[in-house]
Design a protein around this motif. Sequence first.
Motif, PDB file in Angstrom:
ATOM      1  N   VAL A  40       0.865  -1.187   0.000  1.00  7.71           N
ATOM      2  CA  VAL A  40       0.000   0.000   0.000  1.00  7.71           C
ATOM      3  C   VAL A  40       0.898   1.233   0.000  1.00  7.71           C
ATOM      4  CG1 VAL A  40      -1.790   1.283   1.251  1.00  7.71           C
ATOM      5  CG2 VAL A  40      -1.796  -1.222   1.287  1.00  7.71           C
ATOM      6  N   ILE A  41       0.553   2.232  -0.786  1.00  4.35           N
ATOM      7  CA  ILE A  41       1.283   3.496  -0.783  1.00  4.35           C
ATOM      8  C   ILE A  41       0.774   4.361   0.366  1.00  4.35           C
ATOM      9  CG2 ILE A  41       1.527   5.688  -2.034  1.00  4.35           C
ATOM     10  CD1 ILE A  41       1.683   4.032  -4.615  1.00  4.35           C
ATOM     11  N   PHE A  49      -1.473  12.385  -8.093  1.00  2.74           N
ATOM     12  CA  PHE A  49      -0.033  12.246  -8.306  1.00  2.74           C
ATOM     13  C   PHE A  49       0.492  10.887  -7.852  1.00  2.74           C
ATOM     14  CE2 PHE A  49      -0.233  17.023  -7.796  1.00  2.74           C
ATOM     15  CZ  PHE A  49      -0.272  17.232  -9.160  1.00  2.74           C
ATOM     16  N   ILE A  50      -0.399  10.014  -7.458  1.00  2.00           N
ATOM     17  CA  ILE A  50      -0.017   8.664  -7.042  1.00  2.00           C
ATOM     18  C   ILE A  50      -0.100   7.693  -8.209  1.00  2.00           C
ATOM     19  CG2 ILE A  50      -0.723   6.698  -5.611  1.00  2.00           C
ATOM     20  CD1 ILE A  50      -1.688   8.707  -3.536  1.00  2.00           C
ATOM     21  N   LYS A  51      -1.070   7.912  -9.096  1.00  2.00           N
ATOM     22  CA  LYS A  51      -1.414   6.917 -10.108  1.00  2.00           C
ATOM     23  C   LYS A  51      -0.237   6.422 -10.948  1.00  2.00           C
ATOM     24  CE  LYS A  51      -5.213   5.772 -13.213  1.00  2.00           C
ATOM     25  NZ  LYS A  51      -4.428   4.855 -14.028  1.00  2.00           N
ATOM     26  N   PRO A  52       0.658   7.291 -11.448  1.00  2.00           N
ATOM     27  CA  PRO A  52       1.763   6.758 -12.262  1.00  2.00           C
ATOM     28  C   PRO A  52       2.622   5.750 -11.504  1.00  2.00           C
ATOM     29  CG  PRO A  52       1.557   9.126 -12.568  1.00  2.00           C
ATOM     30  CD  PRO A  52       0.649   8.768 -11.428  1.00  2.00           C
ATOM     31  N   VAL A  53       2.930   6.035 -10.245  1.00  2.00           N
ATOM     32  CA  VAL A  53       3.738   5.118  -9.441  1.00  2.00           C
ATOM     33  C   VAL A  53       2.942   3.860  -9.126  1.00  2.00           C
ATOM     34  CG1 VAL A  53       5.035   4.829  -7.295  1.00  2.00           C
ATOM     35  CG2 VAL A  53       5.011   7.053  -8.449  1.00  2.00           C
ATOM     36  N   ALA A  54       1.673   4.046  -8.741  1.00  2.00           N
ATOM     37  CA  ALA A  54       0.833   2.897  -8.408  1.00  2.00           C
ATOM     38  C   ALA A  54       0.667   1.968  -9.602  1.00  2.00           C
ATOM     39  CB  ALA A  54      -0.529   3.377  -7.912  1.00  2.00           C
ATOM     40  N   ASP A  55       0.461   2.543 -10.777  1.00  2.00           N
ATOM     41  CA  ASP A  55       0.290   1.721 -11.978  1.00  2.00           C
ATOM     42  C   ASP A  55       1.570   0.968 -12.319  1.00  2.00           C
ATOM     43  OD1 ASP A  55      -2.303   2.569 -12.206  1.00  2.00           O
ATOM     44  OD2 ASP A  55      -1.937   3.963 -13.866  1.00  2.00           O
ATOM     45  N   GLU A  56       2.700   1.641 -12.177  1.00  2.00           N
ATOM     46  CA  GLU A  56       3.974   0.998 -12.480  1.00  2.00           C
ATOM     47  C   GLU A  56       4.225  -0.204 -11.577  1.00  2.00           C
ATOM     48  OE1 GLU A  56       8.780   2.033 -12.628  1.00  2.00           O
ATOM     49  OE2 GLU A  56       7.314   3.650 -12.362  1.00  2.00           O
ATOM     50  N   ILE A  59       0.044  -1.380  -7.659  1.00  2.00           N
ATOM     51  CA  ILE A  59      -0.540  -1.135  -6.335  1.00  2.00           C
ATOM     52  C   ILE A  59      -1.899  -0.463  -6.505  1.00  2.00           C
ATOM     53  CG2 ILE A  59      -0.277   0.123  -4.160  1.00  2.00           C
ATOM     54  CD1 ILE A  59       2.732  -0.206  -4.436  1.00  2.00           C
ATOM     55  N   GLU A  60      -2.911  -0.985  -5.822  1.00  2.00           N
ATOM     56  CA  GLU A  60      -4.289  -0.513  -5.999  1.00  2.00           C
ATOM     57  C   GLU A  60      -4.837   0.230  -4.785  1.00  2.00           C
ATOM     58  OE1 GLU A  60      -6.224  -3.862  -8.846  1.00  2.00           O
ATOM     59  OE2 GLU A  60      -5.778  -4.515  -6.783  1.00  2.00           O
ATOM     60  N   VAL A  71      -7.793   5.008   0.136  1.00  2.00           N
ATOM     61  CA  VAL A  71      -8.457   4.183  -0.874  1.00  2.00           C
ATOM     62  C   VAL A  71      -7.945   2.753  -0.765  1.00  2.00           C
ATOM     63  CG1 VAL A  71      -8.663   3.754  -3.357  1.00  2.00           C
ATOM     64  CG2 VAL A  71      -8.866   6.082  -2.478  1.00  2.00           C
ATOM     65  N   TYR A  72      -8.852   1.778  -0.794  1.00  2.00           N
ATOM     66  CA  TYR A  72      -8.457   0.379  -0.807  1.00  2.00           C
ATOM     67  C   TYR A  72      -9.069  -0.296  -2.023  1.00  2.00           C
ATOM     68  CZ  TYR A  72      -7.535  -4.433   0.514  1.00  2.00           C
ATOM     69  OH  TYR A  72      -7.092  -5.736   0.510  1.00  2.00           O
ATOM     70  N   GLN A  73      -8.208  -0.739  -2.926  1.00  2.00           N
ATOM     71  CA  GLN A  73      -8.613  -1.398  -4.162  1.00  2.00           C
ATOM     72  C   GLN A  73      -9.725  -0.625  -4.878  1.00  2.00           C
ATOM     73  OE1 GLN A  73      -9.357  -5.549  -3.298  1.00  2.00           O
ATOM     74  NE2 GLN A  73      -7.208  -5.941  -2.824  1.00  2.00           N
ATOM     75  N   GLY A  74      -9.478   0.672  -5.011  1.00  2.00           N
ATOM     76  CA  GLY A  74     -10.364   1.537  -5.771  1.00  2.00           C
ATOM     77  C   GLY A  74     -11.529   2.141  -5.005  1.00  2.00           C
ATOM     78  N   LYS A  75     -11.711   1.750  -3.762  1.00  2.00           N
ATOM     79  CA  LYS A  75     -12.850   2.239  -2.977  1.00  2.00           C
ATOM     80  C   LYS A  75     -12.360   3.151  -1.858  1.00  2.00           C
ATOM     81  CE  LYS A  75     -16.745   0.698  -0.125  1.00  2.00           C
ATOM     82  NZ  LYS A  75     -17.436  -0.479   0.474  1.00  2.00           N
TER      83      LYS A  75
END
Length: 259
Positions: A40-41, A49-56, A59-60, A71-75
């Motif tokens: 988890v981030i 500003f998290i999404k690029p790192v999370a996608d790489e 991490i959801e 947010v946990y798994q999109g929620k």
Amino acid sequence: MSYRIVFFDIDGTLLDEEKRVPPDAAEAVRQLKASGVEPVIATGRAPYFIKPVADELGIESWVSLNGGYVVYQGKALHELTIDRSDLEKLVELADRNGHALVFEGREWYYANREGDPFAFDAVESLKVAHPGVDADFWKKEAVYQVFLHCESHEEQVYEDALPALRFIRWHSKALDVLPKNGSKAAGIAALLDVLGLTKEEAVAFGDGLNDKEMLEYVGLGIAMGNSHPDVLPYADYVTTRVEAGGVRNGLIYAGLLKD
């Protein structure tokens, strides 16, 4: 102790000084996920500003805005915003002192003035898109966090005048401003409660002043070798620097990866 979840700061932990994820860190996170342990981030950064790192890293889930939006798994599971009356006091004081503010909402962030050199330098250091400009954003939308742009010798006046807010420096020309009860630790606690996990089952990695409570709160707090010196007393273990295998070495120490 069998750890079941690991929280990673972004800047200075998952990202090096060039704002890149070292290949060994990316592989370590991949192996961690494959073993069934949740990464988890946990960051002061806003969700956008998290999404690029999370996608790489695949991490959801994240604790963003220093615990303000979880947010946990999109929620979305937890939110903590700054009271509008406290924002009004902050705006008035910053105006009197000639200091710029940047308001962080859920979808984007907005400066209260255009072209402020302190704001420019601080945002440039993050290597992200610059904010929009809307001095009245705080009157219309929920604000989770604010950047206050001033030098270290100028911040005490804000701490004295605004006891309902916390001020955490992350740049020579910028502080995070959040509710007094806001922290990564509080956001982590909210997430663990929903997941039915104890803090003893959690590990956290960090390097900055906003990581102190998080490192102290979890079962195993790991400070990066490049950490701010004031962070080290809050950690259980100090790993190597981010660019020297810090994430991987820390996970090996935790018994979550093999050497």
